[in-house]
Design an enzyme around this catalytic site. Structure first.
Site, PDB file in Angstrom:
ATOM      1  CD  GLU A  85      -2.931   1.101   2.333  1.00  0.00           C
ATOM      2  OE1 GLU A  85      -2.863   0.188   3.182  1.00  0.00           O
ATOM      3  OE2 GLU A  85      -3.792   1.998   2.359  1.00  0.00           O
ATOM      4  CE  LYS A 280      -5.751  -0.747   5.851  1.00  0.00           C
ATOM      5  NZ  LYS A 280      -4.783   0.116   5.191  1.00  0.00           N
ATOM      6  CG  ASP A 296       2.010 -16.510  11.728  1.00  0.00           C
ATOM      7  OD1 ASP A 296       1.192 -15.820  11.108  1.00  0.00           O
ATOM      8  OD2 ASP A 296       1.784 -17.676  12.099  1.00  0.00           O
ATOM      9  CG  HIS A 393      -3.597   7.235   0.778  1.00  0.00           C
ATOM     10  ND1 HIS A 393      -2.715   6.216   1.048  1.00  0.00           N
ATOM     11  CD2 HIS A 393      -4.592   6.691   0.044  1.00  0.00           C
ATOM     12  CE1 HIS A 393      -3.164   5.097   0.508  1.00  0.00           C
ATOM     13  NE2 HIS A 393      -4.307   5.359  -0.117  1.00  0.00           N
TER      14      HIS A 393
HETATM   15  P1  HMG Z   1       4.397  15.276   3.291  1.00  0.00           P
HETATM   16  O1  HMG Z   1       4.478  16.234   4.412  1.00  0.00           O
HETATM   17  O2  HMG Z   1       3.701  15.684   2.038  1.00  0.00           O
HETATM   18  O3  HMG Z   1       5.825  14.745   2.943  1.00  0.00           O
HETATM   19  O4  HMG Z   1       3.720  13.949   3.848  1.00  0.00           O
HETATM   20  P2  HMG Z   1       7.123  15.585   2.549  1.00  0.00           P
HETATM   21  O5  HMG Z   1       7.270  15.465   1.068  1.00  0.00           O
HETATM   22  O6  HMG Z   1       7.100  16.939   3.167  1.00  0.00           O
HETATM   23  O7  HMG Z   1       8.277  14.736   3.274  1.00  0.00           O
HETATM   24  C1  HMG Z   1       8.361  14.671   4.694  1.00  0.00           C
HETATM   25  C2  HMG Z   1       8.876  13.302   5.088  1.00  0.00           C
HETATM   26  O8  HMG Z   1       7.850  12.316   4.854  1.00  0.00           O
HETATM   27  C3  HMG Z   1      10.077  12.807   4.304  1.00  0.00           C
HETATM   28  O9  HMG Z   1      11.269  13.306   4.847  1.00  0.00           O
HETATM   29  C4  HMG Z   1       9.946  11.319   4.486  1.00  0.00           C
HETATM   30  O10 HMG Z   1      10.350  10.943   5.790  1.00  0.00           O
HETATM   31  C5  HMG Z   1       8.453  11.118   4.355  1.00  0.00           C
HETATM   32  P3  HMG Z   1      12.651  13.262   3.949  1.00  0.00           P
HETATM   33  O11 HMG Z   1      12.914  11.854   3.598  1.00  0.00           O
HETATM   34  O12 HMG Z   1      12.364  14.110   2.726  1.00  0.00           O
HETATM   35  O13 HMG Z   1      13.670  13.857   4.857  1.00  0.00           O
HETATM   36  N1  HMG Z   1       8.131  10.992   2.916  1.00  0.00           N
HETATM   37  C6  HMG Z   1       8.556   9.999   2.124  1.00  0.00           C
HETATM   38  N2  HMG Z   1       9.330   8.932   2.344  1.00  0.00           N
HETATM   39  C7  HMG Z   1       9.564   8.114   1.288  1.00  0.00           C
HETATM   40  N3  HMG Z   1       9.092   8.327   0.051  1.00  0.00           N
HETATM   41  C8  HMG Z   1       8.297   9.357  -0.207  1.00  0.00           C
HETATM   42  C9  HMG Z   1       8.022  10.265   0.841  1.00  0.00           C
HETATM   43  N4  HMG Z   1       7.300  11.378   0.933  1.00  0.00           N
HETATM   44  C10 HMG Z   1       7.377  11.806   2.192  1.00  0.00           C
HETATM   45  N5  HMG Z   1       7.818   9.538  -1.434  1.00  0.00           N
HETATM   46  C11 HMG Z   1       2.841  11.759   3.892  1.00  0.00           C
HETATM   47  C12 HMG Z   1       3.291  12.921   3.014  1.00  0.00           C
HETATM   48  C13 HMG Z   1       2.201  10.712   3.005  1.00  0.00           C
HETATM   49  C14 HMG Z   1       4.056  11.180   4.586  1.00  0.00           C
HETATM   50  C15 HMG Z   1       1.845  12.316   4.974  1.00  0.00           C
HETATM   51  O14 HMG Z   1       0.791  12.960   4.331  1.00  0.00           O
HETATM   52  C16 HMG Z   1       1.277  11.208   5.851  1.00  0.00           C
HETATM   53  O15 HMG Z   1       1.922  10.746   6.758  1.00  0.00           O
HETATM   54  N6  HMG Z   1       0.027  10.811   5.594  1.00  0.00           N
HETATM   55  C17 HMG Z   1      -0.589   9.661   6.231  1.00  0.00           C
HETATM   56  C18 HMG Z   1      -0.573   8.533   5.269  1.00  0.00           C
HETATM   57  C19 HMG Z   1      -1.087   7.241   5.844  1.00  0.00           C
HETATM   58  O16 HMG Z   1      -1.455   7.120   6.983  1.00  0.00           O
HETATM   59  N7  HMG Z   1      -1.099   6.244   4.996  1.00  0.00           N
HETATM   60  C20 HMG Z   1      -1.573   4.916   5.344  1.00  0.00           C
HETATM   61  C21 HMG Z   1      -2.537   4.463   4.306  1.00  0.00           C
HETATM   62  S1  HMG Z   1      -4.126   5.137   4.624  1.00  0.00           S
HETATM   63  C22 HMG Z   1      -4.787   3.896   5.641  1.00  0.00           C
HETATM   64  O17 HMG Z   1      -4.854   2.802   5.235  1.00  0.00           O
HETATM   65  C23 HMG Z   1      -5.024   4.021   7.079  1.00  0.00           C
HETATM   66  C24 HMG Z   1      -6.048   4.954   7.631  1.00  0.00           C
HETATM   67  O18 HMG Z   1      -7.353   4.731   7.157  1.00  0.00           O
HETATM   68  C25 HMG Z   1      -6.009   4.632   9.108  1.00  0.00           C
HETATM   69  C26 HMG Z   1      -6.861   5.520   9.930  1.00  0.00           C
HETATM   70  O19 HMG Z   1      -7.940   5.926   9.469  1.00  0.00           O
HETATM   71  O20 HMG Z   1      -6.452   5.760  11.082  1.00  0.00           O
HETATM   72  C27 HMG Z   1      -5.649   6.337   7.358  1.00  0.00           C
END
Ligand code: HMG
Length: 448
Positions: A85, A280, A296, A393
Site C-alpha cells: 500500500e 487497521k 507470522d 495518501h
Molecule cells: P508530506 O508532508 O507531504 O511529505 O507527507 P514531505 O514530502 O514533506 O516529506 C516529509 C517526510 O515524509 C520525508 O522526509 C519522508 O520521511 C516522508 P525526507 O525523507 O524528505 O527527509 N516521505 C517519504 N518517504 C519516502 N518516500 C516518499 C516520501 N514522501 C514523504 N515519497 C505523507 C506525506 C504521506 C508522509 C503524509 O501525508 C502522511 O503521513 N500521511 C498519512 C498517510 C497514511 O497514513 N497512509 C496509510 C494508508 S491510509 C490507511 O490505510 C489508514 C487509515 O485509514 C487509518 C486511519 O484511518 O487511522 C488512514
C-alpha cells in the site's frame, strides 16, 4: 474450471501450470510466461521458495521499503517494511523523523510468556481429576524433558502448567493450560511438540491410575495446540513531549492539534467502527515489519484484535493523554515474534531485514514492531485531524494511477510536479492525462 483434479500435488510444476492453463485460462500460454518471469534467476534461491510452501508455481512479490530515523530506546534504526500500500512507508518515515527530534520512542517489554492448551473431555468426578493433576504435575512435566532440554539451556522452557475446569461452559471440557518461555523463537513448533507429549502422558497416566473408574479413564484428547492469544507476551511503545513542542500542522496550532488528536484517539477507544479502521492503520506499520522480518502476521493480527476487544468491545490499540501540558501517545500490544527459527535463517530477504535492524533479539524486535505501529497511527491521525488523509495518501498513490494509465517517464515527472500543490484524486489525474494526450475522457473511464 471444468473438473476437479485428484493427485494435483504429485504433478511437476510444469504439469500443474499446464493443467491450470487448460482448465482455467482457456489454453492461454501467456500465463506460463508470466509465472516464469517471476521466478528467481538463482536456482538455489528459487528452490528455497519452492520448498517454503506447497504447490509452488511462482513467486509473489511485495515491495520492500525502508523507513529510516526510528529512534527507539536511544538506538537508531532503519525499519524494513514489506507492504503493497502506498503512503505507509512514507508515513512511518515522516512520523519517525518527527519523534526523532522529540526523544524518540520508548519501548518496554512487559512480558514474553506464551501459552498452549491440551483441550480434553473427562466424564467423571472433577475433584478426583484435580487430585490426580496435583499428584502428577511433575510427572507430566518430566515427560517433556527431552523436548525442553535445549530450550531450558537457553533459559526458557515450560514455566507453568494448570488444570482448568471449563465444564460450566461446555460439558466435560477441561484444559491443561501450559505456559512457556521460548527465548528468541516465536516457539510455535516447540510449544506444539510439548503439548502433544503432555497429552500422551496425561492419557497414559490417567489410564494407569486406580483412583479412576473404567468410564473415567476414557479421557478424550480433542486438540493440543498453542494459543495465538498471548496476553502476557506484551510490549508497550510510547512517545511524549510538551504540547508546545508539537509542530504547527496545516495551520492548526500545537494546542489545538493535541486536543483534536486526543479526541480522535478517544473516539477510536469508544466507537468500534472507527476502532477497526484506526487499528487497521496500526497494522499497516506492524504487518509490514512483521512480514519483512519473516514473522507470522496472521498470528500477530489475531492476538492484536483479541487484545483490542479484551473487555468485550473492540477498541483502539493506542491511547493518548494530555496531562500538565505533556502530550503522551502509546500502544500496548501482544506481539509474539521470533528472530530464530521459521524463515529467519532461510529467506535471504528476511536475513537482510534482521541485519538491517542490527540483528535484534526477540524482545528488541517486539519494541521495534510496536514503534512502527505507533508511528503509523501517529502519521495517519495527524493527517486525519489536519489536512485529511487523501492529500498525502493520494500524493503517494499518484504513480500507481499513472502506471495504470501507462504514462511515460516524462509524463510521470510532469504529473508529480503538476500535483505538488493540488490534492490528487483518480478522476483529476485521468482528466488531466486525457487533456494532455488529446484523448476523450470518456474513452478512459468506459468499462472495458
Ligand atoms: P508530506 O508532508 O507531504 O511529505 O507527507 P514531505 O514530502 O514533506 O516529506 C516529509 C517526510 O515524509 C520525508 O522526509 C519522508 O520521511 C516522508 P525526507 O525523507 O524528505 O527527509 N516521505 C517519504 N518517504 C519516502 N518516500 C516518499 C516520501 N514522501 C514523504 N515519497 C505523507 C506525506 C504521506 C508522509 C503524509 O501525508 C502522511 O503521513 N500521511 C498519512 C498517510 C497514511 O497514513 N497512509 C496509510 C494508508 S491510509 C490507511 O490505510 C489508514 C487509515 O485509514 C487509518 C486511519 O484511518 O487511522 C488512514
Amino acid at each position: 474450471m471444468k473438473a476437479p483434479i485428484k493427485g494435483f500435488s504429485k504433478l511437476s510444476r510444469e504439469a500443474k501450470i499446464e493443467w491450470m492453463v487448460n482448465e482455467i485460462f482457456d489454453g492461454d500460454k501467456n500465463v506460463v510466461g508470466l509465472l516464469d518471469s517471476y521466478l528467481h534467476s538463482d536456482e538455489k534461491v528459487q528452490k528455497l521458495h519452492n520448498e517454503f510452501i506447497e504447490n509452488t508455481i511462482s513467486n509473489y512479490f511485495l515491495p520492500l521499503g525502508v523507513a529510516p530515523n526510528f529512534l527507539i530506546n536511544e538506538k537508531l534504526y532503519t525499519l524494513p517494511m514489506a507492504i503493497e500500500e502506498s503512503s505507509v512507508v512514507a508515513a512511518a518515515a515522516k512520523a519517525a523523523q518527527f519523534w526523532l527530534k522529540r526523544g524518540g520512542f520508548k519501548a518496554t517489554v512487559i512480558g514474553t510468556e506464551k501459552i498452549g492448551h491440551v483441550h480434553f473431555m473427562y466424564h467423571g468426578d472433577s475433584l478426583k481429576l484435580h487430585e490426580f493433576f496435583n499428584d502428577n504435575k511433575d510427572h507430566l512435566l518430566a515427560s517433556t524433558n527431552d523436548i525442553t532440554a535445549n530450550m531450558q539451556a537457553r533459559g526458557g522452557g515450560i514455566t507453568g502448567i494448570y488444570l482448568v475446569d471449563k465444564t460450566e461452559e461446555l460439558d466435560q471440557y477441561f484444559q491443561l493450560d501450559v505456559r512457556f518461555q521460548t527465548c528468541d523463537s516465536m516457539g510455535a513448533n516447540f510449544i506444539n511438540s510439548c503439548l502433544e507429549r503432555l497429552a500422551e502422558s496425561l492419557t497414559s497416566l490417567i489410564q494407569s491410575d486406580n483412583r479412576f473408574s473404567e468410564d473415567e479413564k476414557k479421557v478424550q484428547i480433542v486438540m493440543r495446540i498453542l494459543s495465538n492469544y498471548t496476553p502476557n507476551c506484551l510490549v508497550r511503545a510510547e512517545v511524549s513531549c510538551p504540547i508546545s513542542e508539537l509542530a504547527e500542522e496545516e495551520g492548526v496550532s500545537p494546542q489545538e492539534f493535541a486536543e483534536k488528536f486526543y479526541r480522535a484517539v478517544r473516539i477510536a477507544e469508544i466507537e468500534p467502527y472507527r476502532a477497526t479502521t484506526h487499528n487497521k492503520g496500526i497494522f499497516n506499520g506492524i504487518d509490514a515489519v512483521v512480514i519483512a522480518t519473516g514473522n507470522d502476521f496472521r498470528a500477530v493480527e489475531a492476538a492484536g484484535h483479541r487484545h483490542a476487544s479484551i473487555d468485550g468491545q473492540y477498541r483502539s490499540l493506542t491511547h493518548c493523554s494530555i496531562d500538565n501540558g505533556i502530550f503522551k501517545f502509546w500502544i500496548e500490544i501482544p506481539l509474539s515474534v521470533g528472530v530464530v527459527g521459521g524463515l529467519t535463517a532461510l529467506h535471504p530477504m528476511v536475513k537482510f531485514a534482521h541485519k538491517l535492524l542490527g540483528n535484534p533479539n526477540a524482545s528488541e524486535l517486539m519494541g521495534i514492531i510496536a514503534a512502527s505501529g505507533l508511528a503509523q497511527n501517529f502519521a495517519a491521525l495527524r493527517a486525519l485531524v489536519t489536512s485529511g488523509i487523501q492529500k498525502g495518501h493520494m500524493k503517494m498513490h499518484l504513480l500507481n494511477i499513472l502506471n495504470q494509465l501507462e504514462a511515460t517517464e516524462e509524463e510521470k515527472a510532469y504529473f508529480v510536479n503538476y500535483f505538488k500543490d493540488k490534492v490528487v484524486s483518480h478522476s483529476a489525474v485521468v482528466r488531466h492525462f486525457c487533456e494532455l494526450r488529446g484523448i476523450p475522457y470518456e474513452s478512459m473511464v468506459k468499462p472495458k
